[in-house]
Design a protein around this motif. Sequence first.
Motif, PDB file in Angstrom:
ATOM      1  N   LYS A   1      64.321  24.960 -64.562  1.00  0.00           N
ATOM      2  CA  LYS A   1      64.870  26.017 -63.701  1.00  0.00           C
ATOM      3  C   LYS A   1      66.008  26.718 -64.452  1.00  0.00           C
ATOM      4  CE  LYS A   1      67.026  26.683 -59.145  1.00  0.00           C
ATOM      5  NZ  LYS A   1      66.480  28.059 -59.069  1.00  0.00           N
ATOM      6  N   GLY A   2      65.924  28.039 -64.560  1.00  0.00           N
ATOM      7  CA  GLY A   2      66.928  28.782 -65.316  1.00  0.00           C
ATOM      8  C   GLY A   2      68.141  29.146 -64.480  1.00  0.00           C
ATOM      9  N   ASP A   3      69.284  29.268 -65.151  1.00  0.00           N
ATOM     10  CA  ASP A   3      70.537  29.680 -64.524  1.00  0.00           C
ATOM     11  C   ASP A   3      70.976  30.982 -65.200  1.00  0.00           C
ATOM     12  OD1 ASP A   3      73.328  30.112 -64.147  1.00  0.00           O
ATOM     13  OD2 ASP A   3      73.662  27.991 -63.754  1.00  0.00           O
ATOM     14  N   ALA A   4      70.909  32.083 -64.451  1.00  0.00           N
ATOM     15  CA  ALA A   4      71.172  33.398 -65.039  1.00  0.00           C
ATOM     16  C   ALA A   4      72.591  33.510 -65.588  1.00  0.00           C
ATOM     17  CB  ALA A   4      70.920  34.496 -64.006  1.00  0.00           C
ATOM     18  N   SER A   5      73.562  32.882 -64.915  1.00  0.00           N
ATOM     19  CA  SER A   5      74.947  33.003 -65.383  1.00  0.00           C
ATOM     20  C   SER A   5      75.126  32.270 -66.715  1.00  0.00           C
ATOM     21  CB  SER A   5      75.930  32.488 -64.327  1.00  0.00           C
ATOM     22  OG  SER A   5      75.715  31.113 -64.102  1.00  0.00           O
ATOM     23  N   GLN A   6      74.428  31.151 -66.881  1.00  0.00           N
ATOM     24  CA  GLN A   6      74.429  30.470 -68.178  1.00  0.00           C
ATOM     25  C   GLN A   6      73.677  31.304 -69.212  1.00  0.00           C
ATOM     26  OE1 GLN A   6      75.902  27.540 -69.335  1.00  0.00           O
ATOM     27  NE2 GLN A   6      77.086  27.973 -67.492  1.00  0.00           N
ATOM     28  N   GLY A   7      72.590  31.932 -68.772  1.00  0.00           N
ATOM     29  CA  GLY A   7      71.805  32.752 -69.685  1.00  0.00           C
ATOM     30  C   GLY A   7      72.620  33.882 -70.275  1.00  0.00           C
ATOM     31  N   GLU A   8      73.447  34.490 -69.452  1.00  0.00           N
ATOM     32  CA  GLU A   8      74.254  35.613 -69.935  1.00  0.00           C
ATOM     33  C   GLU A   8      75.111  35.204 -71.141  1.00  0.00           C
ATOM     34  OE1 GLU A   8      76.746  37.438 -66.998  1.00  0.00           O
ATOM     35  OE2 GLU A   8      77.112  39.179 -68.289  1.00  0.00           O
ATOM     36  N   ILE A   9      75.650  33.997 -71.080  1.00  0.00           N
ATOM     37  CA  ILE A   9      76.516  33.500 -72.161  1.00  0.00           C
ATOM     38  C   ILE A   9      75.724  33.303 -73.456  1.00  0.00           C
ATOM     39  CG2 ILE A   9      77.972  31.542 -72.837  1.00  0.00           C
ATOM     40  CD1 ILE A   9      78.426  31.070 -69.776  1.00  0.00           C
ATOM     41  N   LYS A  10      74.429  33.065 -73.309  1.00  0.00           N
ATOM     42  CA  LYS A  10      73.598  32.676 -74.464  1.00  0.00           C
ATOM     43  C   LYS A  10      72.845  33.835 -75.111  1.00  0.00           C
ATOM     44  CE  LYS A  10      73.113  28.143 -72.295  1.00  0.00           C
ATOM     45  NZ  LYS A  10      72.268  27.225 -71.484  1.00  0.00           N
ATOM     46  N   THR A  11      73.149  35.065 -74.690  1.00  0.00           N
ATOM     47  CA  THR A  11      72.337  36.206 -75.134  1.00  0.00           C
ATOM     48  C   THR A  11      72.997  37.155 -76.136  1.00  0.00           C
ATOM     49  OG1 THR A  11      73.048  37.414 -73.155  1.00  0.00           O
ATOM     50  CG2 THR A  11      70.903  36.337 -73.063  1.00  0.00           C
ATOM     51  N   PRO A  12      74.128  36.792 -76.766  1.00  0.00           N
ATOM     52  CA  PRO A  12      74.712  37.801 -77.661  1.00  0.00           C
ATOM     53  C   PRO A  12      73.754  38.280 -78.742  1.00  0.00           C
ATOM     54  CG  PRO A  12      75.772  35.664 -77.946  1.00  0.00           C
ATOM     55  CD  PRO A  12      74.975  35.589 -76.696  1.00  0.00           C
ATOM     56  N   SER A  13      72.968  37.388 -79.316  1.00  0.00           N
ATOM     57  CA  SER A  13      72.089  37.835 -80.405  1.00  0.00           C
ATOM     58  C   SER A  13      70.892  38.623 -79.878  1.00  0.00           C
ATOM     59  CB  SER A  13      71.627  36.656 -81.262  1.00  0.00           C
ATOM     60  OG  SER A  13      70.789  35.813 -80.528  1.00  0.00           O
ATOM     61  N   CYS A  14      70.533  38.437 -78.614  1.00  0.00           N
ATOM     62  CA  CYS A  14      69.412  39.190 -78.027  1.00  0.00           C
ATOM     63  C   CYS A  14      69.748  40.680 -77.925  1.00  0.00           C
ATOM     64  CB  CYS A  14      69.081  38.692 -76.620  1.00  0.00           C
ATOM     65  SG  CYS A  14      68.896  36.907 -76.445  1.00  0.00           S
ATOM     66  N   ARG A  15      71.051  40.940 -77.689  1.00  0.00           N
ATOM     67  CA  ARG A  15      71.470  42.300 -77.313  1.00  0.00           C
ATOM     68  C   ARG A  15      71.348  43.324 -78.431  1.00  0.00           C
ATOM     69  NH1 ARG A  15      75.692  41.251 -72.772  1.00  0.00           N
ATOM     70  NH2 ARG A  15      75.106  39.108 -72.286  1.00  0.00           N
ATOM     71  N   PHE A  16      71.427  42.842 -79.666  1.00  0.00           N
ATOM     72  CA  PHE A  16      71.326  43.782 -80.778  1.00  0.00           C
ATOM     73  C   PHE A  16      70.035  44.580 -80.716  1.00  0.00           C
ATOM     74  CE2 PHE A  16      74.451  40.867 -82.602  1.00  0.00           C
ATOM     75  CZ  PHE A  16      75.383  41.764 -83.072  1.00  0.00           C
ATOM     76  N   CYS A  17      68.950  43.911 -80.369  1.00  0.00           N
ATOM     77  CA  CYS A  17      67.638  44.579 -80.387  1.00  0.00           C
ATOM     78  C   CYS A  17      67.112  44.926 -78.991  1.00  0.00           C
ATOM     79  CB  CYS A  17      66.612  43.698 -81.092  1.00  0.00           C
ATOM     80  SG  CYS A  17      67.010  43.455 -82.840  1.00  0.00           S
ATOM     81  N   HIS A  18      67.532  44.187 -77.977  1.00  0.00           N
ATOM     82  CA  HIS A  18      66.970  44.425 -76.638  1.00  0.00           C
ATOM     83  C   HIS A  18      67.931  45.164 -75.720  1.00  0.00           C
ATOM     84  CE1 HIS A  18      63.387  42.019 -77.470  1.00  0.00           C
ATOM     85  NE2 HIS A  18      64.162  41.093 -77.994  1.00  0.00           N
ATOM     86  N   GLY A  19      69.108  45.542 -76.250  1.00  0.00           N
ATOM     87  CA  GLY A  19      70.049  46.329 -75.466  1.00  0.00           C
ATOM     88  C   GLY A  19      70.933  45.465 -74.571  1.00  0.00           C
ATOM     89  N   SER A  20      72.174  45.889 -74.384  1.00  0.00           N
ATOM     90  CA  SER A  20      73.065  45.113 -73.512  1.00  0.00           C
ATOM     91  C   SER A  20      72.654  45.263 -72.048  1.00  0.00           C
ATOM     92  CB  SER A  20      74.517  45.548 -73.706  1.00  0.00           C
ATOM     93  OG  SER A  20      74.632  46.922 -73.442  1.00  0.00           O
TER      94      SER A  20
END
Lengths: 85, 85
Positions: free
Chosen positions: A3-22
């Motif tokens: 089960k995913g936790d979106a608030s935890q996910g937000e913390i783990k996405t800095p490298s995603c943002r370069f290509c998928h947008g903030s």
Amino acid sequence: MPKGDASQGEIKTPSCRFCHGSNGIAPRPDYPNLKGQQAEYLYNSMQAYLDGSRTGTMSAMMKAQLKNLSEQDIADIAEYYAQMK
Amino acid sequence: MPKGDASQGEIKTPSCRFCHGSNGIAPRPDYPNLKGQQAEYLYNSMQAYLDGSRTGTMSAMMKAQLKNLSEQDIADIAEYYAQMK
């Protein structure tokens, strides 16, 4: 899939943002938007890069980005993007 | 990638709709939404099913759905979903 936790996910996405947008909208037409995408699809796609069932363009880069993440991390990231409006 | 024509794409998507929704929002969390997705990403993804660089879950089904489509058909379908609001 854990089960995913979106608030935890937000913390783990800095490298995603370069290509998928903030905002989850990709700045290039060959990168996918992630905003509002189905969580289980996102989870399965990330696992597919890790397990080698997605090869071809971008796959080596995606695998490198994902290789240090746990299944829980990946579920959290999937949930973060699924809930993004 | 050929230049896609969304109005032609619409005609070519009846089989897509069963799993991706008539509004481009998938009815199941393991199927991706296509509404508003980046056209070139959609085109490359469909080609990846055809050329075998996407394997794993759903890939055999996707390849079967796509195998009779031309590159132009695939570009039209990609453009149709990219323009969907």
